[in-house]
Design a protein around this motif. Structure first.
Motif, PDB file in Angstrom:
ATOM      1  N   TRP A  23     -20.542   5.181 -34.058  1.00 52.16           N
ATOM      2  CA  TRP A  23     -19.401   5.276 -32.818  1.00 52.16           C
ATOM      3  C   TRP A  23     -19.886   3.658 -32.033  1.00 52.16           C
ATOM      4  O   TRP A  23     -19.098   3.573 -31.069  1.00 52.16           O
ATOM      5  CB  TRP A  23     -19.920   6.347 -31.875  1.00 52.16           C
ATOM      6  N   ASN A  24     -21.283   3.641 -31.956  1.00 50.80           N
ATOM      7  CA  ASN A  24     -21.471   1.862 -31.388  1.00 50.80           C
ATOM      8  C   ASN A  24     -21.005   0.887 -31.845  1.00 50.80           C
ATOM      9  O   ASN A  24     -19.504   0.488 -31.416  1.00 50.80           O
ATOM     10  CB  ASN A  24     -22.904   1.307 -31.142  1.00 50.80           C
ATOM     11  N   THR A  25     -20.552   1.386 -33.165  1.00 52.23           N
ATOM     12  CA  THR A  25     -20.084   0.118 -34.464  1.00 52.23           C
ATOM     13  C   THR A  25     -18.467   0.243 -34.269  1.00 52.23           C
ATOM     14  O   THR A  25     -17.288  -0.858 -34.289  1.00 52.23           O
ATOM     15  CB  THR A  25     -19.995   0.147 -35.717  1.00 52.23           C
ATOM     16  N   ILE A  26     -18.020   1.659 -34.200  1.00 51.10           N
ATOM     17  CA  ILE A  26     -16.212   1.968 -33.378  1.00 51.10           C
ATOM     18  C   ILE A  26     -16.121   0.913 -32.525  1.00 51.10           C
ATOM     19  O   ILE A  26     -14.904   0.667 -32.115  1.00 51.10           O
ATOM     20  CB  ILE A  26     -16.044   3.077 -34.061  1.00 51.10           C
ATOM     21  N   LEU A  27     -17.015   1.292 -31.232  1.00 55.52           N
ATOM     22  CA  LEU A  27     -15.937   1.146 -30.431  1.00 55.52           C
ATOM     23  C   LEU A  27     -16.593  -0.729 -30.309  1.00 55.52           C
ATOM     24  O   LEU A  27     -15.212  -1.218 -29.607  1.00 55.52           O
ATOM     25  CB  LEU A  27     -17.475   1.493 -28.863  1.00 55.52           C
ATOM     26  N   LYS A  28     -16.921  -1.523 -30.936  1.00 50.48           N
ATOM     27  CA  LYS A  28     -17.601  -2.828 -31.383  1.00 50.48           C
ATOM     28  C   LYS A  28     -16.237  -3.430 -31.211  1.00 50.48           C
ATOM     29  O   LYS A  28     -15.492  -4.145 -31.442  1.00 50.48           O
ATOM     30  CB  LYS A  28     -18.691  -3.320 -31.591  1.00 50.48           C
ATOM     31  N   GLY A  29     -15.788  -2.476 -32.533  1.00 50.64           N
ATOM     32  CA  GLY A  29     -14.333  -2.718 -33.561  1.00 50.64           C
ATOM     33  C   GLY A  29     -12.988  -2.943 -32.997  1.00 50.64           C
ATOM     34  O   GLY A  29     -11.821  -2.836 -32.714  1.00 50.64           O
ATOM     35  N   ALA A  30     -12.733  -1.792 -31.407  1.00 46.36           N
ATOM     36  CA  ALA A  30     -11.940  -1.487 -30.461  1.00 46.36           C
ATOM     37  C   ALA A  30     -10.859  -2.487 -31.003  1.00 46.36           C
ATOM     38  O   ALA A  30     -11.047  -3.718 -30.616  1.00 46.36           O
ATOM     39  CB  ALA A  30     -12.142  -1.328 -28.543  1.00 46.36           C
ATOM     40  N   VAL A  31      -9.700  -2.439 -30.818  1.00 41.18           N
ATOM     41  CA  VAL A  31      -8.555  -3.156 -30.323  1.00 41.18           C
ATOM     42  C   VAL A  31      -8.809  -3.924 -29.211  1.00 41.18           C
ATOM     43  O   VAL A  31      -8.322  -3.255 -28.452  1.00 41.18           O
ATOM     44  CB  VAL A  31      -7.145  -2.648 -30.900  1.00 41.18           C
ATOM     45  N   ARG A  32      -8.441  -4.867 -28.830  1.00 39.74           N
ATOM     46  CA  ARG A  32      -8.350  -5.316 -27.465  1.00 39.74           C
ATOM     47  C   ARG A  32      -6.806  -6.944 -26.905  1.00 39.74           C
ATOM     48  O   ARG A  32      -7.480  -7.369 -26.352  1.00 39.74           O
ATOM     49  CB  ARG A  32      -9.873  -6.293 -27.223  1.00 39.74           C
ATOM     50  N   SER A  33      -5.647  -6.696 -28.339  1.00 35.65           N
ATOM     51  CA  SER A  33      -4.740  -7.442 -27.623  1.00 35.65           C
ATOM     52  C   SER A  33      -4.181  -7.130 -28.185  1.00 35.65           C
ATOM     53  O   SER A  33      -4.156  -6.305 -29.250  1.00 35.65           O
ATOM     54  CB  SER A  33      -5.613  -8.893 -28.693  1.00 35.65           C
ATOM     55  N   VAL A  34      -2.477  -7.069 -27.649  1.00 35.48           N
ATOM     56  CA  VAL A  34      -2.098  -6.675 -27.959  1.00 35.48           C
ATOM     57  C   VAL A  34      -1.247  -7.413 -29.107  1.00 35.48           C
ATOM     58  O   VAL A  34      -0.577  -6.622 -30.114  1.00 35.48           O
ATOM     59  CB  VAL A  34      -0.565  -6.415 -26.613  1.00 35.48           C
ATOM     60  N   GLU A  35      -1.730  -8.639 -29.285  1.00 37.18           N
ATOM     61  CA  GLU A  35      -0.871  -8.967 -30.717  1.00 37.18           C
ATOM     62  C   GLU A  35      -1.901  -7.855 -32.163  1.00 37.18           C
ATOM     63  O   GLU A  35      -1.476  -7.613 -32.387  1.00 37.18           O
ATOM     64  CB  GLU A  35      -1.819 -10.481 -31.064  1.00 37.18           C
TER      65      GLU A  35
END
Ligand SMILES: *Cc1c(COP(=O)(O)O)cnc(C)c1O
Ligand code: SF4
Length: 341
Positions: A23-35
């Protein structure tokens, strides 16, 4: 019909099991821009009404993204997470703190609005940034729990408190070891009968239901219950089903609260299907909240005449136990206010 124990095991086994760190790895990989969001969803360019919000940036983890229909700008899950230009729209009846939450702080990190129960801001962050969130402007840093044993003392000192609600942010953003220390502290207080967890983490990252978390919840002497936050049936895929089946198997009562949101779930079909899908997955519908009027969210508001009409038809189509209570929060009221239709 298959026996329900078999069904539960089948739901759990349908998904390759995950390890406690995933879950931590998944959280870190979350999308963080509209692009990145546009690219992931197969849009050739960023739709003109999407923008990168700076005060409440976009955050969407991949397990949630996978449930969004590609190239559909109206997808009900997408609309919950994509910052639209509409957020800049201001309206007189909307404000930064419509619930007057800062007034109900009874100690750093603790809010009390109602008798016999307190709400603890256990973690300052969430795994997803829901665009309609009423705490989007909440000063978490001022309120969060840093030293549980000191800050939670007021709960120990007040014997009228029977239930502690771990909220946030999202309490499951805490590491398993931090979460364990909060649980242990509360569980040692004799007058705390119930520990309630308000979370959206298993909705967006079902891998958060780790074996360690399950084990620690199983060791709590007080009654533990979970209130999830699903708004649409499409939010429940095989992975989420599996996580819910695990909690059910562990004997934890699971409830759900939703927010009525324009273009997301403001239809009879969407709400009926949500309740039915929740129940198929061992979750009891609890509250359907009318939107809190926080700045940046006015495009989600459903007119009251429309919400009443939808709600009465939902009542007509579902058995009573699958109809969530329609409520609005009114600052200073002794409970969430039931909307009588
Ligand atoms: C919503 C809320 C609760 C929970 O209310 P219930 O009706 O028991 O679900 C408790 N404390 C605070 C501060 C809340 O905002
Ligand atoms: S998970 Fe809950 S608290 Fe966090 S952004 Fe979404 S609605 Fe707000």
């Amino acid at each position: 019909m298959t026996h329900s124990v078999q069904q539960t095991d089948a739901a759990i086994n349908a998904v390759t099991s995950w390890s406690d760190d995933d879950w931590n790895t998944i959280l870190k990989g979350a999308v963080r821009s509209v692009e990145d969001l546009a690219e992931y969803l197969g849009f050739t360019s960023v739709p003109h009404n999407w923008h990168n919000s700076t005060d409440f940036p976009i955050r969407v983890p991949h397990p949630y993204l996978r449930r969004i229909e590609r190239r559909n700008p109206d997808d009900p899950l997408l609309l919950q997470v994509v910052p639209l230009a509409d957020e800049a729209f201001t309206s007189e009846s909307f404000s930064d703190d419509p619930l007057g939450e800062s007034k109900f702080s009874v100690g750093r990190g603790i809010l009390q609005k109602y008798q016999k129960r307190v709400l603890v801001i256990s973690a300052p962050a969430c795994a997803v940034h829901c665009r309609y969130c009423f705490r989007r402007n909440f000063p978490y840093e001022e309120h969060r729990i840093v030293r549980p044993n000191q800050q939670l003392k007021m709960i120990e000192n007040d014997p009228t408190i029977e239930e502690v609600i771990l909220s946030g942010g999202d309490p499951l953003m805490l590491s398993d070891s931090k979460f364990r220390s909060v649980l242990n502290f509360l569980d040692a207080i004799p007058h705390v009968r119930r520990i309630r967890i308000h979370t959206r983490l298993p909705v967006v990252i079902p891998q958060r239901i780790t074996s360690e978390l399950r084990e620690m919840l199983g060791e709590v002497g007080a009654k533990v219950l979970i209130v999830m936050h699903f708004n649409h049936a499409n939010e429940i895929d095989a992975e989420v089903s599996s996580a819910l089946a695990m909690l059910y198997k562990d004997g934890i009562p699971i409830f759900n609260q939703s927010v009525l949101l324009k273009r997301v779930n403001d239809s009879v079909d969407a709400l009926v299907s949500l309740s039915e899908t929740l129940f198929d997955n061992h979750v009891i519908p609890y509250y359907l909240h009318l939107l809190d009027r926080v700045n940046g969210t006015s495009h989600f508001e459903v007119e009251e005449s429309v919400s009443s009409k939808i709600y009465s038809e939902v009542q007509a189509q579902l058995p009573g136990y699958l109809v969530p209570k329609l409520v609005r929060e009114i600052p200073g009221a002794p409970a969430k206010q039931l909307q009588l239709i």
